[in-house]
Design a protein around this motif. Structure first.
Motif, PDB file in Angstrom:
ATOM      1  N   GLU A  15       2.111   1.013  -2.948  1.00 19.53           N
ATOM      2  CA  GLU A  15       2.184   2.189  -3.824  1.00 19.53           C
ATOM      3  C   GLU A  15       0.834   2.563  -4.423  1.00 19.53           C
ATOM      4  N   ARG A  16       0.083   1.561  -4.923  1.00 17.63           N
ATOM      5  CA  ARG A  16      -1.188   1.870  -5.595  1.00 17.63           C
ATOM      6  C   ARG A  16      -2.234   2.396  -4.621  1.00 17.63           C
ATOM      7  N   PHE A  17      -2.134   1.989  -3.347  1.00 22.82           N
ATOM      8  CA  PHE A  17      -3.072   2.494  -2.341  1.00 22.82           C
ATOM      9  C   PHE A  17      -2.665   3.887  -1.850  1.00 22.82           C
ATOM     10  N   VAL A  52      -9.515   2.697  -1.638  1.00 20.83           N
ATOM     11  CA  VAL A  52      -9.329   1.263  -1.378  1.00 20.83           C
ATOM     12  C   VAL A  52     -10.100   0.434  -2.398  1.00 20.83           C
ATOM     13  N   ILE A  53     -11.350   0.818  -2.671  1.00 22.43           N
ATOM     14  CA  ILE A  53     -12.171   0.074  -3.629  1.00 22.43           C
ATOM     15  C   ILE A  53     -11.537   0.084  -5.017  1.00 22.43           C
ATOM     16  N   ARG A  54     -11.078   1.258  -5.436  1.00 25.04           N
ATOM     17  CA  ARG A  54     -10.517   1.386  -6.787  1.00 25.04           C
ATOM     18  C   ARG A  54      -9.224   0.577  -6.956  1.00 25.04           C
ATOM     19  N   ALA A  83       9.543   7.502  -1.048  1.00 23.20           N
ATOM     20  CA  ALA A  83       9.860   6.193  -0.470  1.00 23.20           C
ATOM     21  C   ALA A  83       9.057   5.075  -1.129  1.00 23.20           C
ATOM     22  N   SER A  84       7.793   5.363  -1.459  1.00 19.74           N
ATOM     23  CA  SER A  84       6.936   4.329  -2.057  1.00 19.74           C
ATOM     24  C   SER A  84       7.350   3.984  -3.479  1.00 19.74           C
ATOM     25  N   HIS A  85       8.146   4.854  -4.107  1.00 21.67           N
ATOM     26  CA  HIS A  85       8.636   4.585  -5.459  1.00 21.67           C
ATOM     27  C   HIS A  85      10.081   4.089  -5.452  1.00 21.67           C
ATOM     28  N   PRO A 130      -4.004   9.179  -1.816  1.00 21.34           N
ATOM     29  CA  PRO A 130      -3.919   9.898  -0.533  1.00 21.34           C
ATOM     30  C   PRO A 130      -2.713  10.828  -0.443  1.00 21.34           C
ATOM     31  N   LEU A 131      -1.566  10.403  -0.977  1.00 22.13           N
ATOM     32  CA  LEU A 131      -0.365  11.242  -0.901  1.00 22.13           C
ATOM     33  C   LEU A 131      -0.528  12.518  -1.731  1.00 22.13           C
TER      34      LEU A 131
END
Length: 306
Positions: A268-270, A62-64, A256-258, A274-275
């Motif tokens: 997508e960036r978050f 999240v920070i990044r 799906a995120s793409h 994790p994925l």
């Protein structure tokens, strides 16, 4: 006479039946109960994988991927947006004229992100224990700053001494008022319920679910203890299924995120890190489960060949 002659064959048949039982002592457990146990174990292994991902790619991720510069610019005092920059540049050991962008870059470095993550885990652990008055202290910040002395020295352009670091922690306490940053206080200030995020990030919950998974796998093994190949094979099944589900879910959400127009695309960036970890953990668990099954089947086949 005929009755007495019929006894030996019956005796021989019974003896043969007992011999088969002795040679094949394994009895299958109740199929329905086994299915329920597999289902519960698979579910908790999936939960454990999810908690592992939150631990390794939660706060840091999240920070990044957060626009910290936006929030720093919004940190205003008396209408002065650059209050925090002036406070840092006015420190007696600050030899660099730092900007908001440089502060953001410093916060996003791996070592600093890990330190922030440790602070959040402290809050999560305190919340799990019911301590809503927990807050970070100047002493804890000083301890973290000592660990980050090289990074802080580079940031300020000054070789930080122990006194410098202690003074920095005190100034940060003056600036942010650590005593007011209790769990209760933060929830009230931000007008949000942080109970679920803090519980999910709690190391206690991760240990609890992990221990429960081990006990469930032991139970699966124990009900088949009279045949070790079957027992190990049974243990490998839920591990494999959980790993495959985790990998498949990660692949699906990643696709799906793409996909243009999909709701997940805005996250997508978050979701990227994790994925990747969900798929990695899924692959590891699936590979471990399959390996256990293969070894169990191999030993079972070897035992029958003797």
């Amino acid at each position: 006479m005929s009755s007495s002659r019929s006894r030996p064959p019956q005796y021989r048949a019974n003896t043969g039946h007992r011999r088969v039982q002795e040679e094949n002592p394994y009895k299958k457990p109740n199929g329905f109960l086994s299915f329920i146990l597999y289902l519960i174990t698979t579910f908790f292994i999936l939960v454990f994988i999810f908690l592992l991902v939150l631990h390794t790619a939660g706060v840091g991720n999240v920070i990044r991927n957060t626009d910290i510069l936006y929030y720093l610019e919004d940190f205003a005092v008396d209408g002065h947006n650059y209050y925090i920059v002036d406070q840092i540049n006015n420190l007696p050991f600050s030899n660099n004229e730092v900007t908001l962008t440089e502060i953001e870059d410093f916060i996003k470095t791996e070592s600093v992100t890990e330190s922030i993550n440790s602070i959040v885990e402290g809050y999560a652990q305190a919340f799990a224990m019911g301590n809503l008055e927990h807050h970070v202290t100047a002493a804890e910040v000083a301890g973290i700053a000592h660990d980050l002395s090289d990074e802080i020295s580079e940031f300020f352009g000054h070789e930080m001494t122990d006194d410098d670091i202690d003074y920095l922690a005190e100034r940060l306490d003056d600036l942010m008022d650590f005593n007011s940053m209790t769990i209760d206080g933060l929830m009230e200030d931000f007008d949000m319920d942080m109970s679920v995020p803090l519980m999910l990030l709690s190391p206690a919950l991760r240990w609890l679910v992990g221990t429960l998974c081990i006990f469930l796998l032991i139970a699966i093994f124990a009900i088949r203890l009279n045949s070790l190949p079957h027992a190990f094979c049974a243990v490998g099944i839920p591990i494999t299924i959980a790993g495959l589900i985790s990998f498949a879910v990660g692949m699906y959400i990643d696709t799906a995120s793409h996909t243009p127009g999909n709701t997940l695309q805005q996250f997508e960036r978050f979701l990227e890190e994790p994925l990747i970890q969900i798929m990695q953990y899924g692959f590891i668990f699936a590979a471990a489960g399959i390996l256990i099954i293969i070894i169990a089947k191999t030993f079972g086949w070897a035992a029958k060949r003797r």
